[in-house]
Scaffold this motif. Structure first.
Motif, PDB file in Angstrom:
ATOM      1  N   ASN B 168      39.670  39.918  39.166  1.00 37.48           N
ATOM      2  CA  ASN B 168      39.004  40.435  37.970  1.00 37.48           C
ATOM      3  C   ASN B 168      37.529  40.019  38.021  1.00 37.48           C
ATOM      4  N   ASN B 170      35.115  40.475  36.100  1.00 35.41           N
ATOM      5  CA  ASN B 170      34.442  40.070  34.868  1.00 35.41           C
ATOM      6  C   ASN B 170      34.606  38.591  34.562  1.00 35.41           C
ATOM      7  N   THR B 171      35.714  38.021  35.011  1.00 38.05           N
ATOM      8  CA  THR B 171      35.946  36.627  34.654  1.00 38.05           C
ATOM      9  C   THR B 171      35.849  35.683  35.848  1.00 38.05           C
ATOM     10  N   CYS B 172      35.911  36.188  37.048  1.00 40.70           N
ATOM     11  CA  CYS B 172      35.917  35.340  38.245  1.00 40.70           C
ATOM     12  C   CYS B 172      34.645  34.492  38.308  1.00 40.70           C
ATOM     13  N   LYS B 176      30.453  35.217  38.907  1.00 43.84           N
ATOM     14  CA  LYS B 176      29.401  34.753  37.995  1.00 43.84           C
ATOM     15  C   LYS B 176      28.497  33.731  38.672  1.00 43.84           C
ATOM     16  N   THR B 261      40.141  29.678  35.729  1.00 39.82           N
ATOM     17  CA  THR B 261      39.781  30.300  34.450  1.00 39.82           C
ATOM     18  C   THR B 261      40.995  30.336  33.521  1.00 39.82           C
ATOM     19  N   SER B 265      41.800  34.871  37.003  1.00 40.53           N
ATOM     20  CA  SER B 265      40.888  35.945  37.403  1.00 40.53           C
ATOM     21  C   SER B 265      41.353  36.632  38.664  1.00 40.53           C
TER      22      SER B 265
END
Lengths: 315, 271
Positions: B168, B170-172, B176, B261, B265
């Motif tokens: 994922n 967006n959350t990994c 980021k 997370t 993720s």
């Protein structure tokens, strides 16, 4: 021949009933009542049986919990010191489904070893002896039965009995359902498996189903599940039809007191204990008998004993 | 009803028998309804079938719910479904976020122990034999030093296919550009893991680990399959180092278990 003892025994003409002088209480010089109550209350066979039942079920539990690896799996299928054992009704359903779908890969060598080991083992030990010596539901039902009988005696509830052939309706019905739905339908209702797996792997919601059946047995019909429903018991009943180990009835020692029928889970199998019913001096109890030994424990005349068919003529 | 079963006749049998048939019909109808719901509910990411599971349709009736696979698993990854799974009651599953299959057993023991082969060992066996033959046929292979078991177990492990991992974005943390320091799942997490790089003989608690990664790559370093399944690579823009799942992924779910997370993720989607 062993089979002569039961296959046509019921159709033969009954023996002449005993006269008062021939009755065991007269021979012992007692009144009937004194003779009937002469045997001290004993629970020898029952205690041995409960010990075996609890030991085997705890062996399952501790084999997993303590990693003993002696008796792994559950009563639905297991491994004893590495040898597979299969539940015969589960196997029957699986065979029925596999033969209609054509997918045979499930019928592995271990499956056949497990199935035949179980069939031979329980054939030797009497088929339904699985029920009273191994099945964890049996012991719960025995206690429920006590409460039920108490309530019936106090006239709080009425006894409901049904035709004993119902088990075979369920047996055939569950196999048909398994084939039609392609699912081991009975395994989801199987009290043996639910309790066994509940003890080993932790309880599930299906314990509510167990509770419902127990309440039904306490308040409505004595030993309903074991007597009329359980197809595992019906399968074992067929397995033990010609089993060498059975309860033997000695007509000469019988005083027609019917104490045995009162405690029996399958009293129809003790049909020959009534006055004017026995057709032979020796009867063996037929395949519905679970070899629980309750009748052996109560019989005042020791007319009922565990025996090996044909052993007297061999030894 | 008569009090003595010996006195019951055909009429009593038919009467009780018809009620029994009615009860069976209700059970049958209930099974059909549950069957339909079960098909709609599968597959799910918290409900992977153990390695080697055959088609779900055949699995449901072939599994006799004995629990032998549960008992043999060294990390207790396999659990038995409860009554809330309907017809799947008593069947084995793996919830990788709680305890993934980390191949601690080396040789797919759950598959080997299954008495009805709904966890089918045959493909793994073939794969193992093929790998040993291949290793032996390799030019310059010294048969006295090739350990067939080592070759075989790696090949069998790689032949597992429970699902495929998906990241994922967006959350990994890596997406980021964040690192990770410490213990990914907290001190209460009971999961076990046998790290591939440590060459340990058995699994140990994840909570005892202490990581310090500049860019989070726990899923990559802990993957029991290794670079055939997941690698770290530069993103297209070249600014990020991100995990990239390859075809070799077996869906064992170790990445899902170790992902730090709150919601994992990287998630295995069953096949």
């Amino acid at each position: 021949m062993a089979s002569d003892y039961f296959s046509n025994a019921k159709k033969k003409s009954p023996l002449t009933s005993k006269t008062v002088e021939q009755m065991p209480h007269s021979l012992a010089g007692l009144s009937f009542k004194a003779w009937r109550d002469s045997r001290k209350k004993n629970h020898k066979m029952r205690n041995i049986r409960w010990a075996v039942l609890l030991f085997m079920n705890l062996l399952f539990v501790f084999s997993f919990w303590l990693d003993l690896s002696v008796l792994e799996g559950s009563l639905s299928g297991s491994r004893l010191l590495g040898f597979y054992l299969m539940d015969p009704f589960n196997s029957l359903q699986l065979l029925a489904i596999s033969s209609t779908t054509g997918y045979m890969a499930m019928l592995t060598m271990n499956f056949w070893i497990g199935l035949f080991t179980i069939l031979i083992f329980w054939f030797i030990l009497g088929g339904r002896s699985f029920c009273s010596w191994m099945c964890p539901y049996h012991i719960l039902a025995e206690w429920a039965e006590k409460v039920h009988n108490y309530l019936v005696n106090k006239k709080k509830i009425k006894e409901h009995q049904y035709h004993i052939g119902l088990r075979f309706v369920f047996l055939v019905g569950f196999v048909l359902l398994a084939v039609l739905t392609k699912n081991l339908v009975f395994e989801n209702l199987n009290l043996v498996g639910i309790i066994s797996k509940g003890m080993i792997y932790g309880p599930s919601l299906l314990l509510l189903w167990l509770l419902a059946i127990i309440l039904f047995e306490v308040f409505v019909s004595r030993r309903f599940w074991c007597r009329y429903v359980c197809p595992i018991g019906a399968t074992y009943s067929m397995v033990g039809k010609y089993s060498p180990l059975a309860v033997k009835f000695d007509y000469d020692k019988c005083g027609y007191c019917l104490e045995c029928q009162k405690v029996c889970l399958v009293p129809h199998e003790l049909w020959f204990v009534k006055r004017g019913k026995a057709t032979q001096v020796t009867h063996f109890v037929d395949s519905d008998c679970t070899r629980c030994g309750l009748c052996v424990d109560v019989c005042p005349g020791h007319a009922l004993t565990f025996a090996v068919k044909g052993a007297s003529s061999i030894l | 009803m008569k009090s003595n079963p010996n006195e019951m006749n055909r009429r009593d049998f038919l009467k009780a028998g018809s009620i029994a048939v009615g009860a069976l019909a209700v059970v049958g109808a209930g099974t059909f309804v549950l069957d339909k719901n079960a098909a709609e509910a599968m597959p799910r990411e918290d409900f992977l079938r153990p390695p080697g599971a055959i088609d779900e349709e055949d699995f449901l009736y072939g599994c006799i719910k004995c629990g032998l696979c549960v008992q043999i698993c060294p990390v207790d990854a396999i659990k038995l479904a409860g009554a809330d799974e309907g017809l799947g009651y008593g069947t084995p599953y793996i919830a990788p976020r709680i305890q993934a299959c980390d191949f601690s057993c080396d040789a797919l023991q759950c598959v080997e122990t299954c008495p009805t082969a709904v966890l089918d060992f045959r493909p793994f066996k073939e794969e193992g034999v093929r790998a040993v033959e291949k290793a032996a046929a390799e030019p310059g292979a010294d048969l006295s030093t090739v350990n067939p078991f080592e070759v075989q177990k790696v090949a069998m492990k790689e032949a597992v296919l429970m699902g495929k991992a998906h990241v994922n974005r967006n959350t990994c943390l890596a997406h980021k550009k964040e690192g990770f320091k410490g213990n990914p799942r907290g001190d209460d997490f009971e999961g076990l893991l046998r790290s591939p790089y440590k060459n340990a003989a058995s699994a140990s608690p994840l909570k005892a680990r202490d990581y310090d990664r500049e860019i989070c790559d726990l899923c990559i370093i802990e993957c029991p399959i290794g670079e055939k399944a997941i690698i770290q690579r530069r993103s297209r823009s070249g600014k990020k180092l991100i995990p990239h799942v390859l075809d070799g992924c077996t869906g064992c779910g170790v990445c899902q278990m170790v992902c730090p997370t709150a919601e994992p993720s990287i998630v295995v989607e069953p096949i």
